[in-house]
Design a protein around this motif. Sequence first.
Motif, PDB file in Angstrom:
ATOM      1  N   LEU A   1       0.823  -1.204   0.000  1.00  0.00           N
ATOM      2  CA  LEU A   1       0.000   0.000   0.000  1.00  0.00           C
ATOM      3  C   LEU A   1       0.862   1.260   0.000  1.00  0.00           C
ATOM      4  O   LEU A   1       0.547   2.248  -0.690  1.00  0.00           O
ATOM      5  N   LEU A   2       1.957   1.233   0.749  1.00  0.00           N
ATOM      6  CA  LEU A   2       2.880   2.369   0.744  1.00  0.00           C
ATOM      7  C   LEU A   2       3.501   2.562  -0.639  1.00  0.00           C
ATOM      8  O   LEU A   2       3.701   3.699  -1.083  1.00  0.00           O
ATOM      9  N   ALA A   3       3.800   1.472  -1.335  1.00  0.00           N
ATOM     10  CA  ALA A   3       4.366   1.574  -2.681  1.00  0.00           C
ATOM     11  C   ALA A   3       3.359   2.206  -3.635  1.00  0.00           C
ATOM     12  O   ALA A   3       3.724   3.053  -4.483  1.00  0.00           O
TER      13      ALA A   3
ATOM     14  N   VAL B   1      -0.383   2.558  25.269  1.00  0.00           N
ATOM     15  CA  VAL B   1       0.265   3.827  25.613  1.00  0.00           C
ATOM     16  C   VAL B   1      -0.703   4.782  26.276  1.00  0.00           C
ATOM     17  O   VAL B   1      -0.452   5.297  27.373  1.00  0.00           O
ATOM     18  N   THR B   2      -1.838   5.033  25.639  1.00  0.00           N
ATOM     19  CA  THR B   2      -2.839   5.950  26.164  1.00  0.00           C
ATOM     20  C   THR B   2      -4.169   5.633  25.484  1.00  0.00           C
ATOM     21  O   THR B   2      -4.159   5.073  24.382  1.00  0.00           O
ATOM     22  N   PRO B   3      -5.314   5.925  26.106  1.00  0.00           N
ATOM     23  CA  PRO B   3      -6.604   5.524  25.538  1.00  0.00           C
ATOM     24  C   PRO B   3      -6.744   5.909  24.061  1.00  0.00           C
ATOM     25  O   PRO B   3      -6.288   6.962  23.633  1.00  0.00           O
ATOM     26  N   ALA B   4      -7.390   5.010  23.300  1.00  0.00           N
ATOM     27  CA  ALA B   4      -7.515   5.190  21.855  1.00  0.00           C
ATOM     28  C   ALA B   4      -8.896   4.730  21.400  1.00  0.00           C
ATOM     29  O   ALA B   4      -9.690   4.210  22.200  1.00  0.00           O
ATOM     30  N   TYR B   5      -9.152   4.903  20.101  1.00  0.00           N
ATOM     31  CA  TYR B   5     -10.463   4.582  19.539  1.00  0.00           C
ATOM     32  C   TYR B   5     -10.315   3.694  18.317  1.00  0.00           C
ATOM     33  O   TYR B   5      -9.386   3.856  17.521  1.00  0.00           O
ATOM     34  N   ARG B   6     -11.247   2.762  18.172  1.00  0.00           N
ATOM     35  CA  ARG B   6     -11.405   1.974  16.964  1.00  0.00           C
ATOM     36  C   ARG B   6     -12.571   2.542  16.166  1.00  0.00           C
ATOM     37  O   ARG B   6     -13.569   2.978  16.740  1.00  0.00           O
ATOM     38  N   TRP B   7     -12.443   2.504  14.838  1.00  0.00           N
ATOM     39  CA  TRP B   7     -13.466   3.056  13.944  1.00  0.00           C
ATOM     40  C   TRP B   7     -13.844   2.034  12.889  1.00  0.00           C
ATOM     41  O   TRP B   7     -13.003   1.259  12.436  1.00  0.00           O
ATOM     42  N   SER B   8     -15.088   2.080  12.456  1.00  0.00           N
ATOM     43  CA  SER B   8     -15.438   1.327  11.258  1.00  0.00           C
ATOM     44  C   SER B   8     -14.938   2.118  10.050  1.00  0.00           C
ATOM     45  O   SER B   8     -14.994   3.359  10.038  1.00  0.00           O
ATOM     46  N   PRO B   9     -14.430   1.430   9.026  1.00  0.00           N
ATOM     47  CA  PRO B   9     -13.970   2.156   7.828  1.00  0.00           C
ATOM     48  C   PRO B   9     -15.046   3.046   7.223  1.00  0.00           C
ATOM     49  O   PRO B   9     -14.740   4.156   6.767  1.00  0.00           O
ATOM     50  N   ASP B  10     -16.289   2.597   7.227  1.00  0.00           N
ATOM     51  CA  ASP B  10     -17.357   3.414   6.630  1.00  0.00           C
ATOM     52  C   ASP B  10     -17.611   4.688   7.429  1.00  0.00           C
ATOM     53  O   ASP B  10     -17.898   5.742   6.849  1.00  0.00           O
TER      54      ASP B  10
ATOM     55  N   PHE C   1     -12.869  14.855   1.061  1.00  0.00           N
ATOM     56  CA  PHE C   1     -12.068  13.775   0.492  1.00  0.00           C
ATOM     57  C   PHE C   1     -12.965  12.716  -0.145  1.00  0.00           C
ATOM     58  O   PHE C   1     -14.096  12.507   0.297  1.00  0.00           O
ATOM     59  N   ALA C   2     -12.424  12.029  -1.141  1.00  0.00           N
ATOM     60  CA  ALA C   2     -13.118  10.916  -1.781  1.00  0.00           C
ATOM     61  C   ALA C   2     -12.274   9.656  -1.634  1.00  0.00           C
ATOM     62  O   ALA C   2     -11.051   9.694  -1.818  1.00  0.00           O
ATOM     63  N   GLU C   3     -12.925   8.544  -1.321  1.00  0.00           N
ATOM     64  CA  GLU C   3     -12.199   7.289  -1.149  1.00  0.00           C
ATOM     65  C   GLU C   3     -11.651   6.796  -2.487  1.00  0.00           C
ATOM     66  O   GLU C   3     -12.345   6.810  -3.508  1.00  0.00           O
ATOM     67  N   VAL C   4     -10.407   6.335  -2.463  1.00  0.00           N
ATOM     68  CA  VAL C   4      -9.760   5.718  -3.621  1.00  0.00           C
ATOM     69  C   VAL C   4      -9.660   4.205  -3.426  1.00  0.00           C
ATOM     70  O   VAL C   4      -9.933   3.424  -4.336  1.00  0.00           O
ATOM     71  N   ALA C   5      -9.274   3.791  -2.227  1.00  0.00           N
ATOM     72  CA  ALA C   5      -9.119   2.364  -1.939  1.00  0.00           C
ATOM     73  C   ALA C   5      -9.103   2.172  -0.434  1.00  0.00           C
ATOM     74  O   ALA C   5      -8.925   3.124   0.338  1.00  0.00           O
ATOM     75  N   ARG C   6      -9.269   0.910  -0.014  1.00  0.00           N
ATOM     76  CA  ARG C   6      -9.166   0.572   1.402  1.00  0.00           C
ATOM     77  C   ARG C   6      -8.540  -0.806   1.554  1.00  0.00           C
ATOM     78  O   ARG C   6      -8.636  -1.654   0.667  1.00  0.00           O
ATOM     79  N   LEU C   7      -7.883  -0.994   2.686  1.00  0.00           N
ATOM     80  CA  LEU C   7      -7.306  -2.284   3.045  1.00  0.00           C
ATOM     81  C   LEU C   7      -7.790  -2.630   4.444  1.00  0.00           C
ATOM     82  O   LEU C   7      -7.672  -1.828   5.363  1.00  0.00           O
ATOM     83  N   LEU C   8      -8.358  -3.815   4.580  1.00  0.00           N
ATOM     84  CA  LEU C   8      -8.795  -4.315   5.879  1.00  0.00           C
ATOM     85  C   LEU C   8      -8.213  -5.717   6.031  1.00  0.00           C
ATOM     86  O   LEU C   8      -8.480  -6.599   5.211  1.00  0.00           O
TER      87      LEU C   8
ATOM     88  N   GLN D   1      -6.917  -4.456  11.328  1.00  0.00           N
ATOM     89  CA  GLN D   1      -6.180  -3.249  10.958  1.00  0.00           C
ATOM     90  C   GLN D   1      -6.758  -2.716   9.644  1.00  0.00           C
ATOM     91  O   GLN D   1      -6.996  -3.501   8.712  1.00  0.00           O
ATOM     92  N   ALA D   2      -6.963  -1.421   9.571  1.00  0.00           N
ATOM     93  CA  ALA D   2      -7.585  -0.835   8.384  1.00  0.00           C
ATOM     94  C   ALA D   2      -6.772   0.343   7.861  1.00  0.00           C
ATOM     95  O   ALA D   2      -6.102   1.041   8.626  1.00  0.00           O
ATOM     96  N   HIS D   3      -6.833   0.523   6.549  1.00  0.00           N
ATOM     97  CA  HIS D   3      -6.238   1.691   5.898  1.00  0.00           C
ATOM     98  C   HIS D   3      -7.242   2.247   4.899  1.00  0.00           C
ATOM     99  O   HIS D   3      -7.883   1.483   4.169  1.00  0.00           O
ATOM    100  N   LEU D   4      -7.375   3.551   4.879  1.00  0.00           N
ATOM    101  CA  LEU D   4      -8.169   4.242   3.871  1.00  0.00           C
ATOM    102  C   LEU D   4      -7.256   5.149   3.064  1.00  0.00           C
ATOM    103  O   LEU D   4      -6.494   5.946   3.626  1.00  0.00           O
ATOM    104  N   LEU D   5      -7.307   5.013   1.752  1.00  0.00           N
ATOM    105  CA  LEU D   5      -6.603   5.904   0.843  1.00  0.00           C
ATOM    106  C   LEU D   5      -7.636   6.821   0.219  1.00  0.00           C
ATOM    107  O   LEU D   5      -8.576   6.368  -0.434  1.00  0.00           O
ATOM    108  N   VAL D   6      -7.486   8.127   0.451  1.00  0.00           N
ATOM    109  CA  VAL D   6      -8.463   9.105  -0.042  1.00  0.00           C
ATOM    110  C   VAL D   6      -7.742  10.214  -0.800  1.00  0.00           C
ATOM    111  O   VAL D   6      -6.533  10.407  -0.664  1.00  0.00           O
ATOM    112  N   ARG D   7      -8.532  10.935  -1.598  1.00  0.00           N
ATOM    113  CA  ARG D   7      -8.001  12.009  -2.434  1.00  0.00           C
ATOM    114  C   ARG D   7      -8.748  13.305  -2.151  1.00  0.00           C
ATOM    115  O   ARG D   7      -9.978  13.285  -1.993  1.00  0.00           O
ATOM    116  N   LYS D   8      -8.027  14.401  -2.078  1.00  0.00           N
ATOM    117  CA  LYS D   8      -8.657  15.704  -1.888  1.00  0.00           C
ATOM    118  C   LYS D   8      -9.359  16.127  -3.183  1.00  0.00           C
ATOM    119  O   LYS D   8      -8.733  16.133  -4.251  1.00  0.00           O
ATOM    120  N   LEU D   9     -10.619  16.472  -3.063  1.00  0.00           N
ATOM    121  CA  LEU D   9     -11.410  16.780  -4.260  1.00  0.00           C
ATOM    122  C   LEU D   9     -11.110  18.153  -4.820  1.00  0.00           C
ATOM    123  O   LEU D   9     -11.128  18.359  -6.036  1.00  0.00           O
TER     124      LEU D   9
END
Length: 218
Positions: A44-46, A171-180, A191-198, A209-217
């Motif tokens: 995904l980084l590539a 380390v310190t309190p955190a949050y989990r999110w649904s990708p949607d 932003f508009a979604e381009v791709a996601r990895l779950l 673990q989730a990743h969202l790749l988005v683009r500035k409109l």
Amino acid sequence: MTEHNITEHNITEHNTRAAYDAVAPLYAELFSDALRTRPLERALLAAFAELVLTADSGPVADLGCGPGHVTAHLHALGPRTFGVDLSPEMVTLARRAHPHLRFDEGSMAALDFPDGALGGILALYSVIHTPPLELPVVFAELHRVLAPGGHLLLGFFACDDAVPLEFDHKVTPAYRWSPDSLKDLLRQAGFAEVARLLREPYDGERFQQAHLLVRKLS
């Protein structure tokens, strides 16, 4: 953001900064080589690097860069990349480990960049400690500093619930999110979604673990 919310945000940032300062050496020891065993993240980084290089609209900021290992990996793929972290101790370790790269202290809610200055933003697990009500402010700031058409790659811990779930991060309190849910917040920020990895958790990980790749409109 109201005066009350600003105070709450400052307290959250103070606590997060202090927590990561306290564990910075251990964190660097545990995670500086993490990408070696994460082929999906490397892929995904590539892809992110190729998109940024093709657009050629500015450098990439790795926000919440920690000890700088991902900053260095992305820079080696071609994009001009520098790191920003809330923790002074993390910045010190990153500069020591990667003296050829730039690392700055900074807050994602108030970045010291002109409008549209960045060709890309990397934010891997960088917003997980941000209280949900404050996240739109952070996304608005990321939108401001990103060039039109620029890409943001966001990594986070996933859940299926429509509302974010707080959990006991080491380390310190955190949050989990649904990708949607995060996608909706990002869309509202421009932003508009381009791709996601779950992906499912590896050994030693508790959550998807989730990743969202988005683009500035615009």
